[in-house]
Design a protein around this motif. Structure first.
Motif, PDB file in Angstrom:
ATOM      1  N   ALA A  81      83.136  91.325  29.681  1.00  0.00           N
ATOM      2  CA  ALA A  81      81.920  92.097  29.938  1.00  0.00           C
ATOM      3  C   ALA A  81      82.340  93.557  29.375  1.00  0.00           C
ATOM      4  N   ASP A  82      83.645  94.175  28.969  1.00  0.00           N
ATOM      5  CA  ASP A  82      83.915  95.091  28.405  1.00  0.00           C
ATOM      6  C   ASP A  82      83.544  95.062  27.056  1.00  0.00           C
ATOM      7  N   GLY A  83      83.254  93.891  26.360  1.00  0.00           N
ATOM      8  CA  GLY A  83      83.068  93.730  24.953  1.00  0.00           C
ATOM      9  C   GLY A  83      83.921  93.303  24.286  1.00  0.00           C
ATOM     10  N   ARG A  84      85.390  93.598  24.940  1.00  0.00           N
ATOM     11  CA  ARG A  84      86.538  92.877  24.069  1.00  0.00           C
ATOM     12  C   ARG A  84      86.504  91.249  24.054  1.00  0.00           C
ATOM     13  N   MET A  85      87.011  90.733  23.017  1.00  0.00           N
ATOM     14  CA  MET A  85      87.081  89.338  22.724  1.00  0.00           C
ATOM     15  C   MET A  85      88.158  88.623  23.291  1.00  0.00           C
ATOM     16  N   ARG A  86      87.898  87.607  24.094  1.00  0.00           N
ATOM     17  CA  ARG A  86      88.889  86.754  24.607  1.00  0.00           C
ATOM     18  C   ARG A  86      88.832  85.338  24.218  1.00  0.00           C
ATOM     19  N   CYS A  87      90.226  85.170  23.603  1.00  0.00           N
ATOM     20  CA  CYS A  87      90.083  83.574  22.946  1.00  0.00           C
ATOM     21  C   CYS A  87      91.015  82.911  23.785  1.00  0.00           C
ATOM     22  N   ALA A  88      90.825  81.503  23.975  1.00  0.00           N
ATOM     23  CA  ALA A  88      91.538  80.673  24.713  1.00  0.00           C
ATOM     24  C   ALA A  88      91.531  79.151  24.321  1.00  0.00           C
ATOM     25  N   PHE A  89      92.500  78.535  24.828  1.00  0.00           N
ATOM     26  CA  PHE A  89      92.409  76.997  24.798  1.00  0.00           C
ATOM     27  C   PHE A  89      93.620  76.417  25.944  1.00  0.00           C
ATOM     28  N   ARG A  90      93.160  75.249  26.034  1.00  0.00           N
ATOM     29  CA  ARG A  90      94.080  74.422  26.873  1.00  0.00           C
ATOM     30  C   ARG A  90      95.201  73.752  26.205  1.00  0.00           C
ATOM     31  N   ALA A  91      96.397  74.043  26.575  1.00  0.00           N
ATOM     32  CA  ALA A  91      97.783  73.318  26.082  1.00  0.00           C
ATOM     33  C   ALA A  91      97.703  72.042  26.236  1.00  0.00           C
ATOM     34  N   GLU A  92      98.045  71.359  25.160  1.00  0.00           N
ATOM     35  CA  GLU A  92      97.965  70.030  25.021  1.00  0.00           C
ATOM     36  C   GLU A  92      99.154  69.368  24.690  1.00  0.00           C
ATOM     37  N   ALA A  93      99.394  68.004  24.657  1.00  0.00           N
ATOM     38  CA  ALA A  93     100.901  67.423  24.162  1.00  0.00           C
ATOM     39  C   ALA A  93     100.954  67.974  22.825  1.00  0.00           C
ATOM     40  N   LYS A  94      99.984  67.743  21.899  1.00  0.00           N
ATOM     41  CA  LYS A  94     100.101  68.246  20.534  1.00  0.00           C
ATOM     42  C   LYS A  94     100.730  69.623  20.308  1.00  0.00           C
ATOM     43  N   HIS A  95     100.737  70.512  21.142  1.00  0.00           N
ATOM     44  CA  HIS A  95     101.021  71.706  20.982  1.00  0.00           C
ATOM     45  C   HIS A  95     102.334  71.953  21.405  1.00  0.00           C
ATOM     46  N   MET A  96     103.317  70.926  21.956  1.00  0.00           N
ATOM     47  CA  MET A  96     104.472  71.189  22.575  1.00  0.00           C
ATOM     48  C   MET A  96     105.530  70.896  21.393  1.00  0.00           C
ATOM     49  N   ASN A  97     106.783  71.635  21.833  1.00  0.00           N
ATOM     50  CA  ASN A  97     107.774  70.974  20.985  1.00  0.00           C
ATOM     51  C   ASN A  97     108.697  70.139  21.679  1.00  0.00           C
ATOM     52  N   ALA A  98     109.822  69.757  20.998  1.00  0.00           N
ATOM     53  CA  ALA A  98     110.779  68.619  21.559  1.00  0.00           C
ATOM     54  C   ALA A  98     111.059  69.095  22.989  1.00  0.00           C
ATOM     55  N   GLY A  99     111.166  70.392  23.338  1.00  0.00           N
ATOM     56  CA  GLY A  99     111.761  70.834  24.591  1.00  0.00           C
ATOM     57  C   GLY A  99     110.628  70.947  25.729  1.00  0.00           C
ATOM     58  N   HIS A 100     109.249  70.275  25.355  1.00  0.00           N
ATOM     59  CA  HIS A 100     108.089  70.105  26.256  1.00  0.00           C
ATOM     60  C   HIS A 100     107.573  71.558  26.464  1.00  0.00           C
ATOM     61  N   ARG A 101     107.887  72.512  25.573  1.00  0.00           N
ATOM     62  CA  ARG A 101     107.154  73.886  25.941  1.00  0.00           C
ATOM     63  C   ARG A 101     106.581  74.153  24.543  1.00  0.00           C
ATOM     64  N   GLN A 124      89.334  87.510  15.589  1.00  0.00           N
ATOM     65  CA  GLN A 124      88.260  87.527  16.538  1.00  0.00           C
ATOM     66  C   GLN A 124      88.268  88.844  17.209  1.00  0.00           C
ATOM     67  N   THR A 125      89.433  89.497  17.536  1.00  0.00           N
ATOM     68  CA  THR A 125      89.460  90.754  17.854  1.00  0.00           C
ATOM     69  C   THR A 125      88.974  91.986  16.691  1.00  0.00           C
ATOM     70  N   ALA A 126      88.745  91.464  15.258  1.00  0.00           N
ATOM     71  CA  ALA A 126      88.470  92.255  14.632  1.00  0.00           C
ATOM     72  C   ALA A 126      87.064  92.136  14.051  1.00  0.00           C
ATOM     73  N   TYR A 127      86.578  91.081  14.690  1.00  0.00           N
ATOM     74  CA  TYR A 127      85.072  90.394  14.132  1.00  0.00           C
ATOM     75  C   TYR A 127      84.092  91.822  13.779  1.00  0.00           C
ATOM     76  N   GLN A 128      84.075  92.762  14.906  1.00  0.00           N
ATOM     77  CA  GLN A 128      83.003  93.747  14.569  1.00  0.00           C
ATOM     78  C   GLN A 128      83.448  94.320  13.250  1.00  0.00           C
ATOM     79  N   GLU A 129      84.392  94.594  13.240  1.00  0.00           N
ATOM     80  CA  GLU A 129      85.142  95.324  12.284  1.00  0.00           C
ATOM     81  C   GLU A 129      85.026  94.865  10.812  1.00  0.00           C
ATOM     82  N   MET A 130      84.955  93.465  10.747  1.00  0.00           N
ATOM     83  CA  MET A 130      84.784  92.694   9.632  1.00  0.00           C
ATOM     84  C   MET A 130      83.574  92.958   9.106  1.00  0.00           C
ATOM     85  N   GLU A 131      82.389  93.165   9.949  1.00  0.00           N
ATOM     86  CA  GLU A 131      81.065  93.307   9.165  1.00  0.00           C
ATOM     87  C   GLU A 131      80.580  92.143   8.421  1.00  0.00           C
TER      88      GLU A 131
END
Length: 144
Positions: free
Chosen positions: A37-57, A73-80
């Protein structure tokens, strides 16, 4: 320019992503973004098994890749509409994410000049901060 896609169903309905077939991003993503709502960019993803290391983090390289995506994405407006490359990306790992968690990034442009854009931000899941980052983007000027 890479095409933006607005997601129409599922958890990220209403968010946007890029059509990045055949690139590194398809291996580690998908990553999503939308302005708050404030115009700042929010980025997201859902953590999957392919994102984990051998310690399950979550693997640190996955967090670094996500930080690099969030940087742009944060700099998108400045990239013009120009393209650019990451000149530097510094990070501090604070905690790890687990499979199934929603991982989000928020940042701000600290300074934007003609060719360099300085950004800082943080990656979190819920109330836990996973990583802080700062980076510099080299923006390519359009040739006439």
């Amino acid at each position: 320019m890479v095409a933006k896609i607005t997601v129409s169903e599922g958890e990220f309905a209403g968010w946007q992503t890029y059509d990045l077939h055949g690139t590194f991003d398809t291996v580690v993503g998908p990553f999503y973004f939308r302005p708050d709502a404030d115009g700042r960019m929010r980025c997201a993803f859902r953590a999957e098994a392919k994102h984990m290391n051998a310690g399950h983090r979550m693997h640190g390289g996955c967090l670094m890749t996500f930080a690099d995506i969030a940087l742009f994405q944060t700099a998108y407006q400045e990239m013009e509409g120009a393209s650019g490359v990451t000149v530097s990306l510094d990070s501090t790992f604070i905690d790890g994410a687990y499979e199934g968690e929603l991982v989000e990034a928020m940042g701000e442009v600290v300074r934007a000049g003609k060719s360099l854009i300085f950004v800082r931000g943080q990656i979190s899941t819920g109330e836990r901060i996973l990583m802080t980052y700062s980076g510099v983007i080299r923006k390519f000027t359009k040739r006439g």
